[in-house]
Scaffold this active site. Sequence first.
Site, PDB file in Angstrom:
ATOM      1  N   HIS A 189       0.837  -1.202   0.000  1.00 34.99           N
ATOM      2  CA  HIS A 189       0.000   0.000   0.000  1.00 34.99           C
ATOM      3  C   HIS A 189       0.870   1.249   0.000  1.00 34.99           C
ATOM      4  O   HIS A 189       0.558   2.247  -0.670  1.00 34.99           O
ATOM      5  CB  HIS A 189      -0.919  -0.016   1.221  1.00 34.99           C
ATOM      6  CG  HIS A 189      -2.150   0.819   1.065  1.00 34.99           C
ATOM      7  ND1 HIS A 189      -2.298   2.046   1.650  1.00 34.99           N
ATOM      8  CD2 HIS A 189      -3.307   0.593   0.375  1.00 34.99           C
ATOM      9  CE1 HIS A 189      -3.488   2.542   1.344  1.00 34.99           C
ATOM     10  NE2 HIS A 189      -4.123   1.688   0.573  1.00 34.99           N
ATOM     11  N   HIS A 210      -5.641   5.363  -5.848  1.00 26.65           N
ATOM     12  CA  HIS A 210      -6.793   5.964  -5.191  1.00 26.65           C
ATOM     13  C   HIS A 210      -7.366   7.085  -6.057  1.00 26.65           C
ATOM     14  O   HIS A 210      -6.739   7.543  -6.999  1.00 26.65           O
ATOM     15  CB  HIS A 210      -6.403   6.529  -3.823  1.00 26.65           C
ATOM     16  CG  HIS A 210      -6.023   5.477  -2.833  1.00 26.65           C
ATOM     17  ND1 HIS A 210      -4.753   4.962  -2.760  1.00 26.65           N
ATOM     18  CD2 HIS A 210      -6.749   4.832  -1.891  1.00 26.65           C
ATOM     19  CE1 HIS A 210      -4.708   4.043  -1.806  1.00 26.65           C
ATOM     20  NE2 HIS A 210      -5.901   3.939  -1.270  1.00 26.65           N
ATOM     21  N   HIS A 219      -7.652  -2.775  -4.604  1.00 29.59           N
ATOM     22  CA  HIS A 219      -7.784  -3.278  -3.241  1.00 29.59           C
ATOM     23  C   HIS A 219      -8.408  -4.670  -3.202  1.00 29.59           C
ATOM     24  O   HIS A 219      -8.127  -5.455  -2.285  1.00 29.59           O
ATOM     25  CB  HIS A 219      -8.587  -2.288  -2.398  1.00 29.59           C
ATOM     26  CG  HIS A 219      -7.836  -1.032  -2.076  1.00 29.59           C
ATOM     27  ND1 HIS A 219      -7.835   0.069  -2.915  1.00 29.59           N
ATOM     28  CD2 HIS A 219      -7.028  -0.713  -1.027  1.00 29.59           C
ATOM     29  CE1 HIS A 219      -7.067   1.014  -2.372  1.00 29.59           C
ATOM     30  NE2 HIS A 219      -6.575   0.574  -1.235  1.00 29.59           N
ATOM     31  N   HIS A 338     -15.290   5.071   3.303  1.00 26.70           N
ATOM     32  CA  HIS A 338     -13.925   4.542   3.275  1.00 26.70           C
ATOM     33  C   HIS A 338     -12.937   5.511   3.911  1.00 26.70           C
ATOM     34  O   HIS A 338     -12.158   5.153   4.797  1.00 26.70           O
ATOM     35  CB  HIS A 338     -13.499   4.235   1.835  1.00 26.70           C
ATOM     36  CG  HIS A 338     -12.020   4.229   1.637  1.00 26.70           C
ATOM     37  ND1 HIS A 338     -11.335   5.313   1.106  1.00 26.70           N
ATOM     38  CD2 HIS A 338     -11.067   3.310   1.934  1.00 26.70           C
ATOM     39  CE1 HIS A 338     -10.044   5.046   1.080  1.00 26.70           C
ATOM     40  NE2 HIS A 338      -9.839   3.840   1.574  1.00 26.70           N
ATOM     41  N   HIS A 342     -10.636   5.482   7.800  1.00 31.89           N
ATOM     42  CA  HIS A 342      -9.197   5.719   7.909  1.00 31.89           C
ATOM     43  C   HIS A 342      -8.911   6.850   8.904  1.00 31.89           C
ATOM     44  O   HIS A 342      -8.066   6.718   9.798  1.00 31.89           O
ATOM     45  CB  HIS A 342      -8.627   6.094   6.541  1.00 31.89           C
ATOM     46  CG  HIS A 342      -8.245   4.926   5.694  1.00 31.89           C
ATOM     47  ND1 HIS A 342      -7.032   4.292   5.797  1.00 31.89           N
ATOM     48  CD2 HIS A 342      -8.924   4.281   4.708  1.00 31.89           C
ATOM     49  CE1 HIS A 342      -6.962   3.309   4.926  1.00 31.89           C
ATOM     50  NE2 HIS A 342      -8.109   3.274   4.242  1.00 31.89           N
ATOM     51  N   PHE A 359      -1.828   6.774   4.143  1.00 36.48           N
ATOM     52  CA  PHE A 359      -1.704   5.669   3.189  1.00 36.48           C
ATOM     53  C   PHE A 359      -0.421   4.864   3.368  1.00 36.48           C
ATOM     54  O   PHE A 359      -0.416   3.645   3.215  1.00 36.48           O
ATOM     55  CB  PHE A 359      -1.777   6.198   1.755  1.00 36.48           C
ATOM     56  CG  PHE A 359      -3.170   6.480   1.269  1.00 36.48           C
ATOM     57  CD1 PHE A 359      -4.268   5.924   1.896  1.00 36.48           C
ATOM     58  CD2 PHE A 359      -3.386   7.303   0.171  1.00 36.48           C
ATOM     59  CE1 PHE A 359      -5.559   6.172   1.452  1.00 36.48           C
ATOM     60  CE2 PHE A 359      -4.679   7.562  -0.289  1.00 36.48           C
ATOM     61  CZ  PHE A 359      -5.754   6.999   0.359  1.00 36.48           C
ATOM     62  N   HIS A 372     -11.094  -2.846   4.717  1.00 40.76           N
ATOM     63  CA  HIS A 372     -11.214  -2.912   3.254  1.00 40.76           C
ATOM     64  C   HIS A 372     -11.990  -4.137   2.776  1.00 40.76           C
ATOM     65  O   HIS A 372     -12.503  -4.133   1.646  1.00 40.76           O
ATOM     66  CB  HIS A 372      -9.836  -2.844   2.600  1.00 40.76           C
ATOM     67  CG  HIS A 372      -9.467  -1.440   2.217  1.00 40.76           C
ATOM     68  ND1 HIS A 372      -9.872  -0.866   1.029  1.00 40.76           N
ATOM     69  CD2 HIS A 372      -8.793  -0.480   2.886  1.00 40.76           C
ATOM     70  CE1 HIS A 372      -9.444   0.384   0.970  1.00 40.76           C
ATOM     71  NE2 HIS A 372      -8.782   0.646   2.088  1.00 40.76           N
TER      72      HIS A 372
END
Length: 598
Positions: A189, A210, A219, A338, A342, A359, A372
Amino acid sequence: MKSLMDGKASTGAEKRERIWMKRYENRVQSGETKNRCEFKSTCFINIVQTGRDRLSNLNTQLAHGPTNITDRGKVDRRNMLFGLGGLYGAANLASNPLAMAEPIKPPELDKCGTATNLNTGKELDINCCPPLTQKIIDYRLPPVRFMRTRPSAHRVSPEYIFKYNMAIDRMKRLPANDPRNFMQQANIHCAYCNGAYDQPGQGTLDIQVHNSWLFFPFHRWYLYFYERILGKLIGDPTFALPFWNWDNPKGMTIPPMFMDPKSALYDEKRNQSNLPPAVIDLGLTGNTDPLQVVANNLTIMYSEMIRGNKTAEDFMGKPYREGTKPDPGPGASERGSHTSVHAWVGDPREKSGEDLGNFYSAGRDPLFYCHHANVDRMWTLWQYFLPSNKVPDKKITDPDFLNAAFVFYDENAQLVRVTVRDCLDNMRMGYDFERIDLPWLDYRPPPQTARARIIKASSDAPMASTIFPVILDKIVRVQVPKAKKGKADELLLLEDIEVDTTKLIKVDVFVNDEDDNNNELDKAAYVGTYAQVPHKTTSKNAKTSIRLKLTDLYDDMDIDDDDTIVVTLVPRHQGGGITIGGIKIIEAPAENKSGSSS
């Protein structure tokens, strides 16, 4: 535990069940999604079929991939290059006017560079690049001999927790240079998302997975191999990752199995204020009333999954092709729930919000993969089980989407090349999800009828054309002219959004909001959000745009013959970091039958 593929349909639904069985067979055999689901909660729950028949259909497809010959009689070089199989035939390449464009190619690992700490702009003191190997093969999905069922993380048994903990522990104990090692997997990632990879042949132009239509496919493949590695380490090919079902009130806290400090699933770098029993705030509103937070969460899920999308790209993200800049635009789910998860879990004691809040470090928290897994579940639900009358065609058949490729190490430490087209069906990849109720499916906000306050607000609000572009460091309320009077099929377009990619950004959008309580989202005025997790681009700043469907919102409001609407933009982040170039309303374009919306 029941998955989507087993169990008995509820009384009175046998006919519907037979229809769904046939439609699923058609979808697998033809590569097209032909199911059209009515807007009912039972749609999701009554999707059943015997495992034997479905596995037979899947294995037939795996054994006979589509031809690489287009209807013009020429071999498509990209199909040959990537060794493609999958759901969509090569005919799409000849019928699409963009067929001569190029998809994103997989990175060249021997040219992997140093990733960057997004908040400081300095190079990271770790190496995110994977081990090098001379051999790379085109991956072919193996026959599906049994279906791995991903369970809800809040419903797992002690036996499952023991097995999962053991798998992660063994992954952490692998040699540091083993590509299956826990940190090596986390660095996947980091490398793909923090500027370690450049697009092959495109100079220093980053690869970024992304904020585009690559978000879901990348993902999905990432978790697919992660899951298979864990299964191999414990000798259990049926092992499946859990999903954190933060979309259900019963799952709106961090799952208990991640809270034991002695467990391999534990990560100390989490927001201490948001540990259980704290209810996750998908809106990042800061509201302290748990009941209101749950209501907000369900409204957000309804908005990003059903109410706010006109086309497939509105949900999936904007096109991203070879030679184009990163971050063309995220889809509704990516920029919504999403991103909020995070940010909510990341530790504010850390300079860059590590682990889940950045990230480069997100994959170091085992909770990342659980999070995820639910994001991936949202894609599956949206593809096959949600109302199709909202977005009649959910496929993207653009070859630059289907042929985009990534590289991963598989469970045997073999470097493999994979493509988007081969990950469009989770069941073809051999996994399914435990069935969980979807309380947000019918959570449409109540109609808004009061007009007095809206009339006053519009008289005080300037026209959008007089103040944009604007740095969004405070609440902004403007009048925006409608494309047509009365109720119409229209979209709200926020364009030329320039963001500092090193910062957490979140902006909520309201239309004709009759009160000033923007911490309550369960109302017709809430349209949607734009949000991003910190990440790197070469220039630090990135330009993007989003559009939000207004059709259902108009149905829920008394707009009569209004010429304008009042749009309120509410920043949830601290400070600036975002400039919006313009805002306008456009008529919704007709459906593009080529597979990519305009």
